[in-house]
Design a protein around this motif. Structure first.
Motif, short mmCIF file in Angstrom:
data_model
loop_
_atom_site.label_atom_id
_atom_site.label_comp_id
_atom_site.label_asym_id
_atom_site.label_seq_id
_atom_site.Cartn_x
_atom_site.Cartn_y
_atom_site.Cartn_z
N ALA A 229 -7.63 44.90 43.22
CA ALA A 229 -6.96 45.39 44.43
C ALA A 229 -7.62 46.71 44.82
O ALA A 229 -7.85 47.56 43.95
N ARG B 150 -6.80 49.85 46.41
CA ARG B 150 -5.63 50.61 46.88
C ARG B 150 -5.98 51.59 47.99
O ARG B 150 -5.08 52.08 48.68
N THR B 151 -7.27 51.88 48.18
CA THR B 151 -7.63 52.80 49.27
C THR B 151 -7.36 52.14 50.62
O THR B 151 -7.36 52.81 51.65
N GLN C 225 -4.58 50.24 51.24
CA GLN C 225 -3.15 49.90 51.35
C GLN C 225 -2.55 50.56 52.59
O GLN C 225 -2.90 51.70 52.94
N HIS D 139 0.33 52.37 53.74
CA HIS D 139 1.43 53.02 53.03
C HIS D 139 2.73 53.04 53.83
O HIS D 139 3.80 53.07 53.24
N GLY E 101 3.07 47.54 48.42
CA GLY E 101 1.80 46.83 48.18
C GLY E 101 1.96 45.32 48.14
O GLY E 101 1.04 44.60 47.75
N ASP F 272 -4.43 46.92 38.57
CA ASP F 272 -5.16 46.54 39.79
C ASP F 272 -6.28 45.54 39.52
O ASP F 272 -6.96 45.10 40.45
#
Ligand SMILES: Cc1cc2nc3c(=O)[nH]c(=O)nc-3n(C[C@H](O)[C@H](O)[C@H](O)COP(=O)(O)O)c2cc1C
Length: 333
Positions: free
Chosen positions: A48, A50-51, A53, A55, A61, A98
């Motif tokens: 994954a 996450r940068t 995502q 928010h 998520g 992740d």
């Protein structure tokens, strides 16, 4: 015939890399493409990213992991269509949440007709947001095939119809009002509908139909009159709505639900149907609770798919990130 003969001399590692490339075609929330693949000597790792995502829209998520699940299923389809039996371990490392999946070659197998059909569907697939003219999964056989595709991915599929359409309309309408009032969500929609072309991501306004009367309103992405897709003559009155749900509600279930999104969508395409996902009612807790009340056997709503007869000419394609940004190996990022 061995695998390298059947695949123009390509090694298993090259076929794994091709599968990661094919998986970049997967649908993702706001076309964020929140995944990274690592191609090793003996397999693929799916991470994954996450940068990427959202928010405000997706604080937990859920939609990020659903999107990665769709990419995982696409990679499985590509491998099966190249004669490799994909062997998948989901969440293989408890210390690295992740790292979503490890995909290895589980050996060579004959390519079945359904594997080839799924790979064809994967290459044609686009989100079609136009109002549909004719009916979606009306017949028993079609609906049975869509059910089977979801069940094989540990996900249930519930067709919302009859009186329940009014509840779906209320859930969508309510979610859209809440989204429109929330400046952080509006800002995320602005960002992901106005991406510079070189990024290769986001939702281009030419893939979104302008406001048009429909029984169940679709997310307008805050584009208003800038939505540039011609809606055509459909009115969505015979669109079908499929609610995908899981027994539990945690990341491992979201990943499976994402695999089901891809499996159901590719099956729908093989049956001559077009699809667009609707996640706004899942994003807003009150609307999600309303969706949950529609499930006859309980469960956790993950995504609604709107389904109708394929109008023929496809809508414009959405961009994709350069594969070098998404796929790494021992030598690269
Ligand atoms: C988890 C998820 C949620 C999505 N939510 C919506 C949505 O609410 N409305 C919509 O029109 N499209 C939605 N989509 C479709 C994406 O916007 C679409 O996949 C992306 O823009 C790439 O376009 P493509 O599917 O044509 O390749 C969603 C897709 C996924 C996987």
């Amino acid at each position: 015939m061995d695998i390298s003969t059947r695949n123009n001399g390509r090694t298993v590692q090259e076929l794994l890399r091709c599968a990661a490339e094919e998986a970049t075609r997967a649908p993702s929330v706001l076309n964020t493409q929140p995944w990274r693949w690592h191609v090793g000597e003996d397999g693929l790792d799916l991470h994954a990213d996450r940068t990427r995502q959202l928010h405000a829209i997706d604080p937990a998520g859920r939609l990020l992991i659903l999107s990665c699940g769709a990419a995982l299923h696409h990679a499985r389809v590509a491998l099966a269509a190249s004669g490799i039996n994909p062997s998948v371990r989901r969440y293989p490392d408890a210390a690295d949440p992740d790292l979503l999946a490890r995909v290895r070659s589980g050996g060579i197998q004959p390519v079945r007709a359904e594997d080839a059909a799924a790979a064809d569907a994967m290459r044609q697939r686009r989100t079609d947001r136009r109002p549909f003219l004719a009916s979606g999964p009306a017949t028993g056989d079609t609906l049975d095939a869509l059910h089977a595709a979801a069940t094989a991915e540990d996900t249930t599929l519930h067709r919302i119809d009859g009186d329940q359409i009014a509840y779906l309309r209320a859930a969508e309408h309510g979610a859209q009002i809440i989204e429109a009032k929330d400046e952080r969500r509006r800002e995320e929609l602005r960002e992901w509908t106005g991406r510079p072309a070189e990024k290769g991501d986001g939702v281009p306004p030419e893939t979104v139909a302008g406001p048009t009367p429909r029984p169940v309103p679709l997310r307008g992405f805050g584009l208003g009159d800038r939505a540039a897709l011609t809606p055509g003559t459909g009115d969505d009155r015979s669109a079908g709505y499929l609610l995908l749900a899981t027994r539990t509600d945690e990341p491992a279930a979201w990943l499976r639900a994402g695999e089901a999104v891809s499996a159901v969508w590719l099956t729908a395409i093989s049956l001559g149907l077009a699809v667009s996902p609707m996640s706004d009612a899942v994003e807003v807790p009150g609307a999600r609770a309303l969706l949950r009340s529609l499930l006859p056997h309980g469960g956790n709503p993950q995504l609604v798919l709107r389904v109708g007869a394929d109008p023929g000419s496809p809508p414009p394609a959405s961009p994709r990130r350069p594969t070098g940004d998404v796929i790494g190996d021992e030598t690269g990022p």
